[in-house]
Design a protein around this motif. Structure first.
Motif, PDB file in Angstrom:
ATOM      1  N   SER A 115      32.543 -83.486   5.896  1.00 29.59           N
ATOM      2  CA  SER A 115      32.997 -84.534   4.988  1.00 29.59           C
ATOM      3  C   SER A 115      34.499 -84.505   4.731  1.00 29.59           C
ATOM      4  O   SER A 115      35.147 -85.551   4.692  1.00 29.59           O
ATOM      5  CB  SER A 115      32.234 -84.430   3.664  1.00 29.59           C
ATOM      6  OG  SER A 115      32.548 -85.530   2.846  1.00 29.59           O
ATOM      7  N   ARG A 154      22.217 -92.245  -2.877  1.00 34.34           N
ATOM      8  CA  ARG A 154      22.881 -91.432  -3.902  1.00 34.34           C
ATOM      9  C   ARG A 154      22.044 -90.204  -4.228  1.00 34.34           C
ATOM     10  O   ARG A 154      22.553 -89.088  -4.313  1.00 34.34           O
ATOM     11  CB  ARG A 154      23.126 -92.237  -5.171  1.00 34.34           C
ATOM     12  CG  ARG A 154      23.923 -91.431  -6.206  1.00 34.34           C
ATOM     13  CD  ARG A 154      23.651 -91.763  -7.606  1.00 34.34           C
ATOM     14  NE  ARG A 154      22.225 -91.772  -7.871  1.00 34.34           N
ATOM     15  CZ  ARG A 154      21.704 -92.129  -9.009  1.00 34.34           C
ATOM     16  NH1 ARG A 154      22.453 -92.506  -9.988  1.00 34.34           N
ATOM     17  NH2 ARG A 154      20.401 -92.126  -9.179  1.00 34.34           N
ATOM     18  N   ASP A 155      20.736 -90.386  -4.386  1.00 32.75           N
ATOM     19  CA  ASP A 155      19.851 -89.259  -4.694  1.00 32.75           C
ATOM     20  C   ASP A 155      19.848 -88.230  -3.560  1.00 32.75           C
ATOM     21  O   ASP A 155      19.836 -87.028  -3.811  1.00 32.75           O
ATOM     22  CB  ASP A 155      18.430 -89.747  -4.985  1.00 32.75           C
ATOM     23  CG  ASP A 155      18.337 -90.538  -6.291  1.00 32.75           C
ATOM     24  OD1 ASP A 155      19.294 -90.493  -7.108  1.00 32.75           O
ATOM     25  OD2 ASP A 155      17.302 -91.215  -6.486  1.00 32.75           O
ATOM     26  N   GLU A 156      19.848 -88.707  -2.310  1.00 30.92           N
ATOM     27  CA  GLU A 156      19.943 -87.798  -1.164  1.00 30.92           C
ATOM     28  C   GLU A 156      21.231 -86.974  -1.246  1.00 30.92           C
ATOM     29  O   GLU A 156      21.216 -85.761  -1.025  1.00 30.92           O
ATOM     30  CB  GLU A 156      19.972 -88.582   0.155  1.00 30.92           C
ATOM     31  CG  GLU A 156      18.675 -89.189   0.591  1.00 30.92           C
ATOM     32  CD  GLU A 156      18.833 -90.057   1.837  1.00 30.92           C
ATOM     33  OE1 GLU A 156      17.803 -90.509   2.347  1.00 30.92           O
ATOM     34  OE2 GLU A 156      19.973 -90.292   2.304  1.00 30.92           O
ATOM     35  N   SER A 157      22.316 -87.664  -1.562  1.00 30.92           N
ATOM     36  CA  SER A 157      23.614 -86.981  -1.644  1.00 30.92           C
ATOM     37  C   SER A 157      23.633 -85.954  -2.761  1.00 30.92           C
ATOM     38  O   SER A 157      24.157 -84.853  -2.597  1.00 30.92           O
ATOM     39  CB  SER A 157      24.740 -87.991  -1.848  1.00 30.92           C
ATOM     40  OG  SER A 157      24.911 -88.770  -0.694  1.00 30.92           O
ATOM     41  N   LEU A 158      23.069 -86.309  -3.911  1.00 31.52           N
ATOM     42  CA  LEU A 158      23.031 -85.378  -5.038  1.00 31.52           C
ATOM     43  C   LEU A 158      22.197 -84.143  -4.718  1.00 31.52           C
ATOM     44  O   LEU A 158      22.490 -83.052  -5.192  1.00 31.52           O
ATOM     45  CB  LEU A 158      22.482 -86.068  -6.288  1.00 31.52           C
ATOM     46  CG  LEU A 158      23.429 -87.069  -6.958  1.00 31.52           C
ATOM     47  CD1 LEU A 158      22.686 -87.859  -8.033  1.00 31.52           C
ATOM     48  CD2 LEU A 158      24.647 -86.364  -7.533  1.00 31.52           C
ATOM     49  N   GLY A 160      22.006 -82.830  -1.828  1.00 30.04           N
ATOM     50  CA  GLY A 160      22.626 -82.113  -0.722  1.00 30.04           C
ATOM     51  C   GLY A 160      21.962 -82.379   0.614  1.00 30.04           C
ATOM     52  O   GLY A 160      22.251 -81.719   1.601  1.00 30.04           O
ATOM     53  N   SER A 162      21.992 -85.378   2.291  1.00 33.95           N
ATOM     54  CA  SER A 162      22.430 -86.676   2.779  1.00 33.95           C
ATOM     55  C   SER A 162      23.458 -86.557   3.883  1.00 33.95           C
ATOM     56  O   SER A 162      24.212 -85.596   3.955  1.00 33.95           O
ATOM     57  CB  SER A 162      23.033 -87.493   1.632  1.00 33.95           C
ATOM     58  OG  SER A 162      23.457 -88.751   2.100  1.00 33.95           O
ATOM     59  N   ASP A 165      28.818 -89.097   2.348  1.00 30.92           N
ATOM     60  CA  ASP A 165      29.707 -88.409   1.422  1.00 30.92           C
ATOM     61  C   ASP A 165      29.316 -88.721  -0.029  1.00 30.92           C
ATOM     62  O   ASP A 165      29.166 -89.885  -0.403  1.00 30.92           O
ATOM     63  CB  ASP A 165      31.144 -88.863   1.691  1.00 30.92           C
ATOM     64  CG  ASP A 165      32.137 -88.281   0.731  1.00 30.92           C
ATOM     65  OD1 ASP A 165      32.360 -87.062   0.775  1.00 30.92           O
ATOM     66  OD2 ASP A 165      32.688 -89.062  -0.078  1.00 30.92           O
ATOM     67  N   LEU A 166      29.142 -87.691  -0.838  1.00 36.51           N
ATOM     68  CA  LEU A 166      28.697 -87.832  -2.226  1.00 36.51           C
ATOM     69  C   LEU A 166      29.650 -88.666  -3.067  1.00 36.51           C
ATOM     70  O   LEU A 166      29.223 -89.562  -3.804  1.00 36.51           O
ATOM     71  CB  LEU A 166      28.504 -86.453  -2.866  1.00 36.51           C
ATOM     72  CG  LEU A 166      28.118 -86.445  -4.347  1.00 36.51           C
ATOM     73  CD1 LEU A 166      26.803 -87.169  -4.586  1.00 36.51           C
ATOM     74  CD2 LEU A 166      28.054 -85.010  -4.865  1.00 36.51           C
ATOM     75  N   THR A 170      28.590 -92.305  -4.661  1.00 35.38           N
ATOM     76  CA  THR A 170      28.559 -92.351  -6.128  1.00 35.38           C
ATOM     77  C   THR A 170      29.441 -93.471  -6.643  1.00 35.38           C
ATOM     78  O   THR A 170      29.051 -94.215  -7.558  1.00 35.38           O
ATOM     79  CB  THR A 170      28.998 -90.992  -6.724  1.00 35.38           C
ATOM     80  OG1 THR A 170      28.102 -89.984  -6.249  1.00 35.38           O
ATOM     81  CG2 THR A 170      28.974 -91.009  -8.239  1.00 35.38           C
TER      82      THR A 170
END
Length: 178
Positions: A115, A154-158, A160, A162, A165-166, A170
């Protein structure tokens, strides 16, 4: 799906163009960068024209190691093909095209960038790609609604887990429903 025709590369290009432009706007990018995001989205898959004929019509899970390796080179080949036709391509458009399959966790392709090495335009295109995957009607699988898809990304990113990029997702999530 609604017309009885399968999804096409052309439809995906138009969707990517639209999604990338909207996400760039949500991120507060200026008009020139929004236009660059749209152009990168439109041209992102030109290199698919050079995947091996033996891979066409097969599912990715059925590809040989050679076919998969060739496929993973398509983002770079997209830029090479466009430039070989003497089409002027701004650097950020080229970067977005090359990086649209790069994952935040460095598992993407063609270069396996993490990232912190992916440029903002690449992050916008990767988000647009994931959004397209989640909202598309594909075969018998129904796509998610846009709001559900961006929330799921977003939930995937939160969590970890995903490819996106978080920070990017977001910021888009915050503006998406407004």
């Amino acid at each position: 799906k609604f017309t009885g025709h399968p999804r096409s590369t052309y439809q995906d290009a138009l969707s990517m163009m639209t999604f990338a432009a909207h996400f760039a706007a949500f991120l507060g990018m200026d008009a020139a960068k929004i236009e660059s995001a749209a152009l990168a989205g439109l041209l992102h898959n030109v290199g698919l024209a050079q995947i091996p004929l033996s891979a066409i019509g097969k599912k990715a899970s059925e590809w040989t190691a050679e076919e998969l390796a060739e496929y993973k080179m398509y983002p770079d080949r997209s830029v090479i093909l466009i430039k070989s036709k003497k089409v002027p391509l701004p650097q950020e458009v080229s970067t977005g095209i090359v990086q649209h399959q790069e994952n935040a966790d460095a598992t993407g392709f063609p270069h396996g960038l993490a990232s912190d090495k992916i440029e903002p335009m690449g992050k916008v295109l990767r988000l647009a790609m994931r959004f397209l995957e989640m909202t598309s009607l594909d075969g018998e699988q129904l796509g998610m609604t846009p709001k559900a898809a961006i929330a799921a990304i977003r939930d995937e990113s939160l969590s970890g887990k995903s490819v996106v990029d978080l920070v990017t997702v977001t910021q888009v999530f915050k503006k998406f429903g407004n």
